[in-house]
Design a protein around this motif. Sequence first.
Motif, short mmCIF file in Angstrom:
data_model
loop_
_atom_site.label_atom_id
_atom_site.label_comp_id
_atom_site.label_asym_id
_atom_site.label_seq_id
_atom_site.Cartn_x
_atom_site.Cartn_y
_atom_site.Cartn_z
N PHE A 67 92.78 15.44 -28.98
CA PHE A 67 92.04 15.79 -27.75
C PHE A 67 92.57 14.98 -26.56
CE2 PHE A 67 87.69 16.84 -29.97
CZ PHE A 67 88.33 17.74 -30.80
N ALA A 68 93.18 13.82 -26.85
CA ALA A 68 93.63 12.92 -25.78
C ALA A 68 94.73 13.51 -24.93
CB ALA A 68 94.09 11.58 -26.38
N ASP A 69 95.33 14.63 -25.37
CA ASP A 69 96.31 15.30 -24.51
C ASP A 69 95.69 15.69 -23.17
OD1 ASP A 69 98.04 15.00 -26.61
OD2 ASP A 69 98.42 17.14 -26.91
N LEU A 70 94.40 16.01 -23.18
CA LEU A 70 93.73 16.35 -21.93
C LEU A 70 93.66 15.12 -21.02
CD1 LEU A 70 92.13 18.15 -20.03
CD2 LEU A 70 90.08 17.69 -21.40
N GLY A 71 93.24 13.99 -21.57
CA GLY A 71 93.16 12.77 -20.77
C GLY A 71 94.51 12.36 -20.20
N GLU A 102 87.61 10.80 -26.70
CA GLU A 102 88.99 11.13 -27.06
C GLU A 102 89.61 12.05 -26.01
OE1 GLU A 102 91.53 13.27 -30.65
OE2 GLU A 102 89.72 12.13 -31.16
N MET A 103 88.87 13.05 -25.52
CA MET A 103 89.45 13.92 -24.50
C MET A 103 89.71 13.15 -23.20
SD MET A 103 86.37 16.46 -23.17
CE MET A 103 85.72 16.88 -24.78
N ALA A 104 89.05 12.02 -23.02
CA ALA A 104 89.30 11.15 -21.87
C ALA A 104 90.32 10.06 -22.20
CB ALA A 104 88.00 10.51 -21.40
N GLY A 105 91.03 10.22 -23.32
CA GLY A 105 92.16 9.36 -23.64
C GLY A 105 91.87 8.18 -24.54
N VAL A 106 90.62 8.07 -25.04
CA VAL A 106 90.25 6.91 -25.87
C VAL A 106 89.61 7.40 -27.17
CG1 VAL A 106 88.95 4.75 -25.97
CG2 VAL A 106 89.89 5.52 -23.79
N PRO A 107 90.42 7.70 -28.18
CA PRO A 107 89.84 8.13 -29.46
C PRO A 107 89.07 7.01 -30.13
CG PRO A 107 92.21 7.80 -29.65
CD PRO A 107 91.89 7.69 -28.20
#
Length: 404
Positions: free
Chosen positions: A375-379, A98-103
């Motif tokens: 968390f995807a805001d980081l990605g 998720e932090m890398a953009g893929v929940p």
Amino acid sequence: MARAIIVVIDSFGIGYSPDAVDFGDVGANTLANLSRAYFEETGKRIDLPNLSALGLIKACQQASNQEFPYQGQEPSKGAYGFAQEISTGKDTPSGHWEMAGVPVLFDWGYFTNKDNSFPKSLTDSINQATGFEGMLGNCHASGTEILNRLGEEHIKIGLPICYTSADSVFQIAAHEEHFGLDNLYKYCETVRELLGDLNIGRVIARPFVGDNADNFTRTGNRRDYSVLPPAPTVLDKISTAGTHVISVGKIADIFAHQGIDEKTKATGLDALFDATLNHINTAQDNSLIFTNLVNFDQDFGHRRDAVGYARELEALDLRIPELLGALSDDDVLFLTADHGCDPTWPGTEHTREYVPIIAYHNKIDSVNLGNRTTFADLGQSIAELFNVEAMDYGTSFLPELFKK
């Protein structure tokens, strides 16, 4: 051209999230609760001046709306906020993907039975494929407890120790010398292939050494065999576009080695930190260094050692100036976590919590990023930083970092 450094303080939650009731985690707060436990046991307040200056304590107070014993200062540099997970689980792959953009918006498969956890059809297939006559364990257990209970028997009869937990995992513990590290990896690879449609997130090799239950110790040769993320992550996108992506610790395993160009393994906080610093000092422009500090989770969170967790945080805090001092003017540092693991919470599992979002570059003032809804805001911020196609999830906070 920009470089980015992401450091994941594994399991470092800062307050139970709105959906924690669905996980039985209302009241969990890894940072606040371990701080209280540390104060109660030692009479000392946890001392995190450098992380406090970056906004960590303020982010925790905002996420949990509570005060707690700490020693630190008000935010003076860096951006800080707290992020909520939208993935269905509170496990390591879900948090990192998720932090890398893929929940992870699907349900993982789990082994829910506390005893005889693995279906007989699966254990029969494993035994047949590996040539072993059986396995030890076949239950829910913590990694240290099961070594104390079954490690000596494992050495005596040679069967691997297989166990699971509330996470979507199949874990195999084996002695590095008596069973052999290569044999353990081969066994894990076979299990990975046989899990088929069960949708189990990870098979984890858990090697250990020692002579008896009094001195069994897990080694740094752990290896995770993960399924692939359900879509290309920001690591895939930036790597394809020419960014050099460097994994430190278990990051490469978590992403099934996709979107990773260089891998460094290390054991322990100092070794992982040193490896990260070495890459900062040597990595080319247009690089991403991605580090996981696993010891917070495996050595203190899961073992419910609040005092040990607090002291490890203080040790990390002491080294933060080294990290900031190694950054060039174009570098951006991100500190975050993948889930919680409150060492004061019942049981030994992860806890559903907000995680900190801290960002820093050499020209930033103190910025409050507030509540990030995924968390995807980081990605998404990483995608914008390296100028690749936007991710499907998340809102970039990069403009907040470079306000004039």
